[in-house]
Design a protein around this motif. Structure first.
Motif, PDB file in Angstrom:
ATOM      1  N   LYS A   1       0.833  -1.204   0.000  1.00  0.00           N
ATOM      2  CA  LYS A   1       0.000   0.000   0.000  1.00  0.00           C
ATOM      3  C   LYS A   1       0.865   1.250   0.000  1.00  0.00           C
ATOM      4  O   LYS A   1       0.525   2.257  -0.608  1.00  0.00           O
ATOM      5  CB  LYS A   1      -0.952   0.019   1.198  1.00  0.00           C
ATOM      6  CG  LYS A   1      -1.921   1.214   1.168  1.00  0.00           C
ATOM      7  CD  LYS A   1      -2.939   1.125   2.274  1.00  0.00           C
ATOM      8  CE  LYS A   1      -2.356   1.516   3.604  1.00  0.00           C
ATOM      9  NZ  LYS A   1      -2.092   2.985   3.672  1.00  0.00           N
TER      10      LYS A   1
ATOM     11  N   THR B   1      -1.688  -5.436  -0.566  1.00  0.00           N
ATOM     12  CA  THR B   1      -2.563  -4.565   0.205  1.00  0.00           C
ATOM     13  C   THR B   1      -3.792  -5.350   0.670  1.00  0.00           C
ATOM     14  O   THR B   1      -4.383  -6.104  -0.095  1.00  0.00           O
ATOM     15  CB  THR B   1      -3.020  -3.370  -0.650  1.00  0.00           C
ATOM     16  OG1 THR B   1      -1.858  -2.618  -1.047  1.00  0.00           O
ATOM     17  CG2 THR B   1      -3.976  -2.467   0.106  1.00  0.00           C
TER      18      THR B   1
ATOM     19  N   ARG C   1      -7.656  -5.179   2.041  1.00  0.00           N
ATOM     20  CA  ARG C   1      -8.794  -4.260   1.928  1.00  0.00           C
ATOM     21  C   ARG C   1      -9.986  -4.761   2.731  1.00  0.00           C
ATOM     22  O   ARG C   1     -10.148  -5.956   2.969  1.00  0.00           O
ATOM     23  CB  ARG C   1      -9.187  -4.091   0.455  1.00  0.00           C
ATOM     24  CG  ARG C   1      -8.088  -3.515  -0.410  1.00  0.00           C
ATOM     25  CD  ARG C   1      -8.534  -3.317  -1.867  1.00  0.00           C
ATOM     26  NE  ARG C   1      -7.433  -2.774  -2.645  1.00  0.00           N
ATOM     27  CZ  ARG C   1      -7.115  -1.490  -2.697  1.00  0.00           C
ATOM     28  NH1 ARG C   1      -7.891  -0.612  -2.042  1.00  0.00           N
ATOM     29  NH2 ARG C   1      -6.093  -1.066  -3.394  1.00  0.00           N
ATOM     30  N   GLU C   2     -10.836  -3.801   3.119  1.00  0.00           N
ATOM     31  CA  GLU C   2     -12.142  -4.140   3.661  1.00  0.00           C
ATOM     32  C   GLU C   2     -12.984  -4.749   2.535  1.00  0.00           C
ATOM     33  O   GLU C   2     -12.671  -4.574   1.359  1.00  0.00           O
ATOM     34  CB  GLU C   2     -12.826  -2.889   4.204  1.00  0.00           C
ATOM     35  CG  GLU C   2     -12.101  -2.209   5.351  1.00  0.00           C
ATOM     36  CD  GLU C   2     -12.330  -2.913   6.679  1.00  0.00           C
ATOM     37  OE1 GLU C   2     -12.987  -3.987   6.687  1.00  0.00           O
ATOM     38  OE2 GLU C   2     -11.839  -2.399   7.694  1.00  0.00           O
TER      39      GLU C   2
ATOM     40  N   GLY D   1     -13.702  -2.506  -0.321  1.00  0.00           N
ATOM     41  CA  GLY D   1     -12.592  -2.009  -1.118  1.00  0.00           C
ATOM     42  C   GLY D   1     -11.663  -1.046  -0.422  1.00  0.00           C
ATOM     43  O   GLY D   1     -10.556  -0.787  -0.908  1.00  0.00           O
ATOM     44  N   LEU D   2     -12.051  -0.481   0.714  1.00  0.00           N
ATOM     45  CA  LEU D   2     -11.195   0.481   1.401  1.00  0.00           C
ATOM     46  C   LEU D   2      -9.926  -0.197   1.893  1.00  0.00           C
ATOM     47  O   LEU D   2      -9.980  -1.221   2.580  1.00  0.00           O
ATOM     48  CB  LEU D   2     -11.946   1.099   2.587  1.00  0.00           C
ATOM     49  CG  LEU D   2     -11.200   2.197   3.349  1.00  0.00           C
ATOM     50  CD1 LEU D   2     -11.051   3.443   2.483  1.00  0.00           C
ATOM     51  CD2 LEU D   2     -11.927   2.543   4.652  1.00  0.00           C
ATOM     52  N   ALA D   3      -8.768   0.367   1.525  1.00  0.00           N
ATOM     53  CA  ALA D   3      -7.494  -0.187   1.986  1.00  0.00           C
ATOM     54  C   ALA D   3      -7.354   0.004   3.484  1.00  0.00           C
ATOM     55  O   ALA D   3      -7.636   1.084   4.018  1.00  0.00           O
ATOM     56  CB  ALA D   3      -6.347   0.493   1.247  1.00  0.00           C
TER      57      ALA D   3
ATOM     58  N   SER E   1      -5.866   0.858   6.960  1.00  0.00           N
ATOM     59  CA  SER E   1      -4.893   1.837   7.417  1.00  0.00           C
ATOM     60  C   SER E   1      -5.176   2.153   8.870  1.00  0.00           C
ATOM     61  O   SER E   1      -6.347   2.188   9.293  1.00  0.00           O
ATOM     62  CB  SER E   1      -4.987   3.130   6.588  1.00  0.00           C
ATOM     63  OG  SER E   1      -4.223   4.173   7.178  1.00  0.00           O
TER      64      SER E   1
ATOM     65  N   ASN F   1      -7.613   4.974   9.318  1.00  0.00           N
ATOM     66  CA  ASN F   1      -9.044   4.832   9.018  1.00  0.00           C
ATOM     67  C   ASN F   1      -9.907   5.098  10.243  1.00  0.00           C
ATOM     68  O   ASN F   1     -11.066   5.500  10.118  1.00  0.00           O
ATOM     69  CB  ASN F   1      -9.356   3.440   8.467  1.00  0.00           C
ATOM     70  CG  ASN F   1      -8.846   3.240   7.054  1.00  0.00           C
ATOM     71  OD1 ASN F   1      -8.411   4.180   6.389  1.00  0.00           O
ATOM     72  ND2 ASN F   1      -8.901   2.007   6.567  1.00  0.00           N
TER      73      ASN F   1
ATOM     74  N   SER G   1     -10.510   3.858  -3.702  1.00  0.00           N
ATOM     75  CA  SER G   1     -10.384   2.525  -4.296  1.00  0.00           C
ATOM     76  C   SER G   1     -11.245   2.397  -5.550  1.00  0.00           C
ATOM     77  O   SER G   1     -10.832   1.750  -6.520  1.00  0.00           O
ATOM     78  CB  SER G   1     -10.753   1.445  -3.273  1.00  0.00           C
ATOM     79  OG  SER G   1     -12.054   1.636  -2.761  1.00  0.00           O
TER      80      SER G   1
ATOM     81  N   ASP H   1      -3.459   5.170  -1.484  1.00  0.00           N
ATOM     82  CA  ASP H   1      -3.826   3.854  -1.995  1.00  0.00           C
ATOM     83  C   ASP H   1      -3.196   3.698  -3.377  1.00  0.00           C
ATOM     84  O   ASP H   1      -2.773   4.687  -4.000  1.00  0.00           O
ATOM     85  CB  ASP H   1      -5.347   3.707  -2.079  1.00  0.00           C
ATOM     86  CG  ASP H   1      -5.816   2.240  -2.151  1.00  0.00           C
ATOM     87  OD1 ASP H   1      -4.956   1.346  -2.216  1.00  0.00           O
ATOM     88  OD2 ASP H   1      -7.030   2.030  -2.137  1.00  0.00           O
TER      89      ASP H   1
END
Length: 287
Positions: A158, A184, A186-187, A190-192, A194, A197, A212, A280
């Motif tokens: 990432k 990477t 992801r949720e 699609g959210l990476a 971190s 967050n 994303s 991202d």
């Protein structure tokens, strides 16, 4: 064996002796020690790095250190999440042998003068918006390599520019550490993942999905101009996202690629959503 917590250099050296680890670069059998450098606030992405490290070496070390050198004026050093007890539980659950958690005073001399320069490669993309950031990253990573003395180190993809710069530092300075990049995480939406967050409000988190979505939209296109156009259109459609940069770059140098580029390229974005800055990327193959 329970995870060993080393709070300074002497305790780290004792941990190596306890684990029976000599110098790096053993000639037979698997590598003795893999390092996963972190700033704490561990999540599933960090767990994936630890799992990969476990596959690569006999023992895994995790460093937890919020590095002041890589934060600029007005950035979130003071409020960066610090969840040490939870982090230790995660490390223990993932079979980590030693956690190195030094203080800033133990890592840096009060009259420190020498640091690592990221050069021109560290002044573009993320480096253009965070001057000196990568000098701080490379300085602490080199110090961790020298103190922990791992055979291999695992970093997340990432932070693609960081990974490229660490690989370049290792090559340029003949550092005897093998650097591995891990995918990477992801949720489901699609959210990476971190550590930052957790700063996002519910509304900001919905808006952050534009990052994303933009990358995935670019991923479906064929040429550099079309990739950037498709990704930019998604970002422009989300007013809560303030874009710092969107680039298509060579993954080894982070120089932006031209329309005639073939081979691998990284589509990378950095943006602010509310008070939170996120990055991202996805790696594409062109041509």
């Amino acid at each position: 064996m329970d995870v060993i917590v080393a709070g300074d250099r002497a305790e780290l050296a004792e941990a190596r002796r306890t684990l029976g680890i000599g110098g790096p670069g053993r000639l037979d059998g698997p590598p003795a020690l893999a390092l996963v450098p972190t700033m704490g606030a561990l999540h599933e992405g960090h767990r994936s790095l630890m799992r990969q490290a476990r596959e690569l070496a006999e023992h895994v070390a995790v460093s937890i250190f919020v590095n002041p050198l890589q934060f600029g004026p007005g950035e979130d050093y003071s409020r960066y999440p610090r969840t040490f007890e939870t982090d230790l539980e995660i490390c223990a659950a993932e079979g980590v042998s030693v956690v190195f958690a030094p203080s800033a005073e133990d890592m840096y001399l009060p009259d420190r003068q020498v640091s690592v320069s990221a050069g021109a490669m560290g002044a573009v993309a993320e480096g253009a918006f965070r001057p000196g950031h990568f000098d701080g990253v490379l300085t602490v990573v080199l110090k961790l390599f020298n103190l922990v003395r791992p055979d291999v180190a695992v970093f997340g993809r990432k932070d693609a520019q960081q990974l490229a710069l660490i690989r370049r530092m290792v090559a340029d300075l003949d550092v005897p550490v093998s650097v591995v990049g891990a995918p990477t995480v992801r949720e489901p939406d699609g959210l990476a993942l971190s550590s930052r967050n957790r700063y996002l409000s519910p509304q900001d988190r919905i808006a952050a999905l534009a990052l994303s979505r933009a990358l995935f939209a670019g991923e479906r296109e064929g040429g550099p101009a079309q990739i950037l156009r498709a990704a930019r259109a998604v970002l422009d459609a989300e007013p809560a996202v303030e874009v710092d940069y969107l680039i298509l770059a060579d993954p080894a140098t982070f120089a932006e690629v031209g329309d005639d580029h073939t081979g691998e390229a990284v589509l990378a974005v950095a943006a602010r959503v509310g008070t939170t800055r996120l990055i991202d990327n996805v790696v594409l193959t062109l041509g």
